[in-house]
Scaffold this motif. Structure first.
Motif, PDB file in Angstrom:
ATOM      1  N   SER B  51       0.831  -1.204   0.000  1.00 43.79           N
ATOM      2  CA  SER B  51       0.000   0.000   0.000  1.00 43.79           C
ATOM      3  C   SER B  51       0.863   1.249   0.000  1.00 43.79           C
ATOM      4  CB  SER B  51      -0.933  -0.016   1.214  1.00 43.79           C
ATOM      5  OG  SER B  51      -0.209  -0.145   2.408  1.00 43.79           O
ATOM      6  N   GLU B  52       0.192   2.383  -0.067  1.00 43.80           N
ATOM      7  CA  GLU B  52       0.843   3.699  -0.058  1.00 43.80           C
ATOM      8  C   GLU B  52       0.345   4.480   1.147  1.00 43.80           C
ATOM      9  OE1 GLU B  52       1.666   5.403  -4.494  1.00 43.80           O
ATOM     10  OE2 GLU B  52      -0.414   4.823  -4.139  1.00 43.80           O
ATOM     11  N   PRO B  53       0.743   4.099   2.351  1.00 40.36           N
ATOM     12  CA  PRO B  53       0.212   4.784   3.536  1.00 40.36           C
ATOM     13  C   PRO B  53       0.918   6.098   3.853  1.00 40.36           C
ATOM     14  CG  PRO B  53       1.642   2.977   4.197  1.00 40.36           C
ATOM     15  CD  PRO B  53       1.619   2.969   2.697  1.00 40.36           C
ATOM     16  N   GLY B  54       1.868   6.471   3.031  1.00 41.36           N
ATOM     17  CA  GLY B  54       2.599   7.721   3.289  1.00 41.36           C
ATOM     18  C   GLY B  54       2.680   8.540   2.022  1.00 41.36           C
TER      19      GLY B  54
END
Lengths: 530, 579
Positions: B51-54
């Protein structure tokens, strides 16, 4: 991948690319979708983090089940389910009664009348007009290739239903003029106009014909249960089940040409994917400037791409895991505020709204913070872990290069503003998503352009992306375009992908194993389109 | 309008769309069984996601990250490459870096391993050479044993097959030990006998530990140590996937879908219907997309861990008080993971690159625990519910193998620190168990960063973004992972191999439970993980019972695909070569 000859290669696996691919695959065409990102879906992005589901882009699906794709692929079988909350919008104030818009127009009318007596009747009239225009004209036109403006105007003017004339009458107006025609009080007028301007569309551009559609759909918003990404995930499964292929981390850099015809694409890693036709669903800069070398397409196609205007406004988002379900002070006036799908905070009156419009046009950030909030877990318990809630704050703001640096400060202001209306906001997790992050995440959304490009008359309707590529086909043989930067535009409407697919399937001469939606048939019958 | 799901009667329902559930379903779907996968989350692959949590563009693999799919028969049987799974390696597969600036490495190419070990201990290098020689001489036999251990029902005969190989290795090194002797030892003890260098020993201890086989345990630790040095050390099949770990999940979803499997997400199951000791179907939760829907099937496979499966979904009424008591005592509380994820401007520069540049071409490794004593103290901390004072942890730099996981020139890295799920103490701070993770996570993450800086000076200046992921987050991501346990339950001797999950739960095989027509694809031997072993086993036994096991395409064996493809797997694509 590299040894096959496909019928169609689709560049971009956002909602339009996926819808197009699903139709082509179902029609028996050997189809491959290529997406540069690690995950398909584009604006249908749901990030799950520690049990919280954050819809990073689309939450409100404008067309939801109205999209032909929903029925044609029986998407409910793929766990795509929409719910339509009874309380759609609540404009919350500090010092006066909220303005609430319900799904049921009668309820809305009754409520608005309690604030300003004559607004009730006016709402019923407006809603009836907008519903008629939408269902008979604007929705069907969303799923059919555009006619040149003069022809479209005439078709509407001469349609065998008064709805055609109603739309023709407002087609040269701007949204402000359309809403003024109903004579609402300031409060109701603000609430209704904002349903349009919240999407970064100017109330002063001659796009008044879109206004009824936006108001009608934004008071009938569909929330995709489980998260927006369920829609794109389902479409992926439709494609695979029908024999199509889908690759992530497959960035296209060039369209390959032979004898003036598009015959495939090259990926960033050098792989060539051969196909009988190529379809681009990405933005005009990539489509016309990146994918084609000088000389392989006409200079004016390149020029038109260079003139493409990105959007002035973008979104600042704050995605939060909360300990408490927001409890608005305004619920003292009406408890329905706490069940509203969208709560608008800080849009107090027309003056505020127009100040914000002006600020955005001038590339400024208003001192005064305003936004809209949706707490998805109120409607969808799977949005958050047990005992928590998931919410998103969103503000329409100007795109600026320094958002990476200023985002934390701005987020503090937004949170403080939200707490002024609901003191129990207690975040356990926050993800800040400024316009510069939008641009980083999705390449098409240059300068945070979540609709792929400004909604201005010169690049809307027949002119989106330009007048040589209006009906999906382009001057380049075997090359098509159908994304948010083509007619009819962005948002989750499934329009460009659907129109693209119908055209391409026709060009291949293969049978459509799906029926046209009833509203399209009727539109033809009344002479709106061929 | 409420629309119905029209498909109701299935041959098989798989509860849980993790990679093993998906693998099981793919096999069964491909074998012609009408199969349904039900997943509670929005997407499948709870423990194998990306995922791209940042900052967008920086991909983080918050769960599985060192993929061991290369040794799975599924690579061939399910043609996972066709569905987009592309593996990526680095020239060195694993490396431990030390305070004395040395490093102990496992290279993908054996000469690189030997060359590194020569600088640590000539004796140990000779031992490894002997082990490798035996390994390659008896390769077919070793692979056969490996296949049986991972992909068939556990049986002591398999262990005995192991033993002759192990005894030969030990014998030729001059150590007289039978396999029975080895089974009485833990990993620390075994490695003390086999190797002399603390660098080598602690490196292998750490690799066994992060593979869910803590060296402190009798037998479990020994098996881990032996499997990871002489047994798979020579071929160490660990990889990244292009685009992140979820490429495996996506490949399995596509494979399953292409083979007619129906996958429904956001559809948690609240009950397995059991009548007279026979599983008949499931009921979906009221929160599911199809609320309270009842779906019947001939066979049910549960990809949830053992306690949720039997206690929550079935209930004491159908499993009996005695079994319920025993299941409720199933242990989850050994180590779990505290993760710190970084977005970086550039790749970290290890101090021990001076000793061997190879560590700069290594996508995973370990720091801390300079010798066996320190590692043992760490193990004791975990047993005592203490977060160890010093950060002794597993590090990864996925972008060295797969640069697509970060914007050009940038990198991602993360550290996994093994911690007790219910901490009572960290340094001088008293903690009150699971709920206190949110309290200490920032300080603990700082401590992790400080440690990284010590081994890779300048690290802090590279940091663009940092994301913290605690055992609480792991649990909230998947409530079947009780208290964040990621391997289906503690890997302690009582819950190991033929005992797994517990005596009396399985009958006649490795996945058939005591409830007829209910199979387990989690909390069984060897454990879930990206070798897809438990899913494969459940699929095999369901297929046998349904009379569809004999398939021309279902022939893959452990490591078969890998040995054919070692040289095809791109290496070190993200490593910037020194000029």
């Amino acid at each position: 991948m590299k040894d096959n000859l496909y019928d169609a290669v689709i560049i971009g696996g956002g909602p339009n690319g996926l819808i197009c691919a699903a139709y082509l695959s179902k029609a028996g065409l050997k189809t491959i979708v290529l997406d540069a990102r690690h995950e398909t879906g584009g604006g249908l992005s749901t990030e799950e983090f520690g049990g919280f589901r954050f819809n990073i882009h689309a939450i409100y699906h404008l067309m939801a089940e109205i999209m032909p794709a929903y029925h044609d692929f029986k998407l409910w079988e793929y766990n795509v389910k929409y719910i339509y909350p009874e309380v759609q919008c609540a404009y919350v104030f500090k010092d006066k009664k909220p303005v609430i818009l319900y799904k049921d127009p009668k309820k809305t009318a009754e409520y608005l009348a309690s604030i300003s007596k004559s607004d009730g009747e006016k709402y019923l009239k407006m809603y009836a007009d907008f519903k008629e225009m939408s269902e008979k004209v604007l929705i069907p036109l969303t799923y059919a290739a555009p006619l040149p403006p003069v022809d479209q105007f005439q078709a509407m003017q001469n349609a065998k239903d008064k709805a055609g004339k109603m739309v023709a009458e407002i087609s040269e107006m701007n949204a402000m003029e359309v809403i003024d025609g109903y004579g609402f009080s300031d409060g109701a007028k603000t609430a209704l106009l904002n349903l349009f301007t919240m999407w970064g569309i100017s109330p002063f551009e001659a796009l008044g014909y879109l206004f009824p559609l936006y108001v009608y759909r934004m008071t009938n918003v569909g929330l995709c249960m489980g998260g927006s990404h369920r829609l794109s995930s389902a479409l992926c499964k439709v494609i695979i089940s029908a024999g199509g292929e889908l690759y992530e981390r497959a960035e296209v850099v060039k369209v390959s040409m032979a004898n003036g015809k598009a015959c495939g694409v090259y990926l960033a890693d050098g792989t060539e994917v051969k196909a009988k036709c190529v379809i681009s669903t990405v933005d005009p800069h990539q489509t016309f400037l990146r994918f084609f070398d000088d000389g392989s397409i006409s200079p004016d196609l390149k020029e038109s791409a260079k003139r493409w205007k990105w959007e002035e406004a973008s979104f600042f988002g704050m995605h939060m895991g909360l300990r408490n379900r927001p409890d608005y002070k305004a619920a003292e006036h009406s408890k329905d505020v706490n069940s509203a799908l969208i709560c608008f905070l800080g849009i107090n009156n027309m003056e505020t709204l127009l100040n914000h419009v002006k600020a955005i046009e001038g590339g400024q950030i208003s001192e005064d913070v305003y936004g809209h909030v949706t707490c998805t877990s109120v409607f969808d318990p799977l949005s958050s872990p047990e005992g928590f809630h998931t919410a998103r704050w969103e503000s329409l703001v100007s795109y600026r290069d320094d958002w990476d640096k200023t985002k934390d400060e701005y987020a503090k202001k937004c949170l403080a503003k939200w707490k002024e209306y609901a003191s129990n906001i207690d975040p356990v997790h926050t993800y800040i998503y400024p316009p510069t992050y939008i641009e980083k995440k999705i390449k098409n959304m240059v300068r945070g352009s979540f609709k792929h490009g400004a909604y201005i008359p010169l690049q809307m309707g027949y002119f989106r992306p330009n007048d040589q590529c209006s009906g999906v086909r382009t001057p380049v043989e075997s090359f098509y375009v159908c994304g948010a930067s083509t007619y009819p535009g962005g948002m989750i409407i499934g329009g460009p992908g659907y129109i693209g697919a119908q055209t391409i399937v026709d060009d291949f001469g293969v049978k459509k194993v799906w029926d046209e939606p009833a509203y399209l048939k009727k539109a033809r019958e009344i002479g709106l389109m061929e | 309008m409420n629309r119905e799901m029209t498909m109701k009667d299935f041959d098989v329902i798989v509860i849980g769309g993790g990679v093993n559930g998906l693998a099981c379903a793919s096999y069964l779907g491909k074998a012609g069984l009408k199969t349904l996968v039900l997943e509670a989350k929005g997407e499948c692959g709870a423990h194998c996601d990306t995922s791209e949590p940042g900052i967008p563009g920086f991909l983080h693999n918050l769960h599985a990250t060192w993929l061991i799919t290369a040794l799975s028969p599924a690579m061939d049987d399910l043609e996972l490459e066709k569905y987009g799974l592309e593996l990526r390696a680095t020239d060195y597969a694993y490396g431990k870096t030390f305070v004395d600036n040395k490093c102990a490495l496992f290279g993908v190419d054996l000469p690189d391993t030997f060359s590194n070990w020569e600088g640590l201990s000539k004796k140990d290098t000779d031992t490894l050479k002997i082990a490798t020689e035996v390994f390659f001489t008896r390769l077919e036999e070793v692979l056969d044993v490996l296949h049986k251990f991972l992909f068939t029902a556990p049986d002591w005969n398999i262990m005995r097959s192991f033993s002759s190989f192990i005894e030969e290795v030990f014998g030729r090194v001059g150590i007289k030990l039978t396999f029975e002797d080895i089974q009485q030892m833990n990993g620390f003890q075994l490695l003390d006998l086999l190797f002399e260098s603390e660098h080598v020993k602690t490196m292998i201890q750490s690799l066994s530990w992060i593979g869910a086989y803590p060296p402190i345990h009798r037998e479990v630790g020994a098996v881990g140590a032996v499997a990871l040095s002489p047994l798979t050390g020579p071929i160490i099949p660990v990889h990244q996937a292009k685009g992140g770990s979820h490429a495996l999940t996506h490949a399995l979803v596509k494979c399953a879908t292409a083979n007619g499997v129906k996958i429904l997400t956001s559809c948690p199951v609240k009950k397995i219907i059991v009548e007279k000791g026979v599983a008949k179907g499931v009921v979906l939760s009221e929160k599911a997309i199809f609320p309270n829907e009842t779906i019947s099937a001939k066979k049910i496979v549960s990809n949830l861990t053992v306690v949720p499966t039997f206690i929550d979904l079935i209930g004491e009424e159908h499993i009996g008080t005695q079994r319920a008591t025993s299941i409720n005592r199933f242990l989850y509380d050994e180590q779990v993971l505290f993760g710190v994820y970084y977005a970086l401007k550039d790749a970290p520069q290890w101090k021990s690159a001076d000793f061997n540049e190879g560590i700069q071409s290594c996508f995973m490794g370990y720091f801390g625990g300079e010798n066996t004593d320190e590692m043992e103290k760490y193990a004791v901390s975990l047993i005592n519910g203490k977060i160890h004072n010093e950060v002794i942890a597993n590090w990864f730099i996925p972008t060295l193998a797969d640069p697509t996981q970060a914007p050009e020139g940038c990198h991602t890295s993360f550290v996994w620190f093994d911690v007790p799920p219910l901490p009572t103490k960290w340094n001088e701070r008293k903690l009150d168990g699971f709920k206190d993770w949110d309290k200490i996570k920032f300080d603990l993450a700082d401590s992790v960063t400080d440690t990284y800086e010590r081994f890779a000076p300048g690290f802090k200046n590279l940091i663009l973004d940092r994301i913290i992921y605690t055992p609480v987050d792991i649990y909230r991501n998947n409530p079947s992972a009780i208290r964040g346990n990621w391997c289906g339950g503690s890997m302690v001797p009582e819950q190991f191999f033929v005992n797994r999950p517990l005596p009396g739960i399985l009958k006649k095989g490795g996945s058939r439970s005591f409830i007829d027509n209910l199979y387990l694809s989690n909390s069984i031997n060897p454990m879930g993980a990206t070798w897809l072993a438990s899913g494969y086993l459940a699929a095999s036994e369901v297929a046998e019972d349904m009379g569809v096991r004999e398939q021309s395409w279902w022939q893959g064996k452990a490591c078969q695909w890998y040995l054919r493809n070692i040289t095809n797997i791109p290496r070190s694509l993200g490593v910037r070569r020194k000029k």
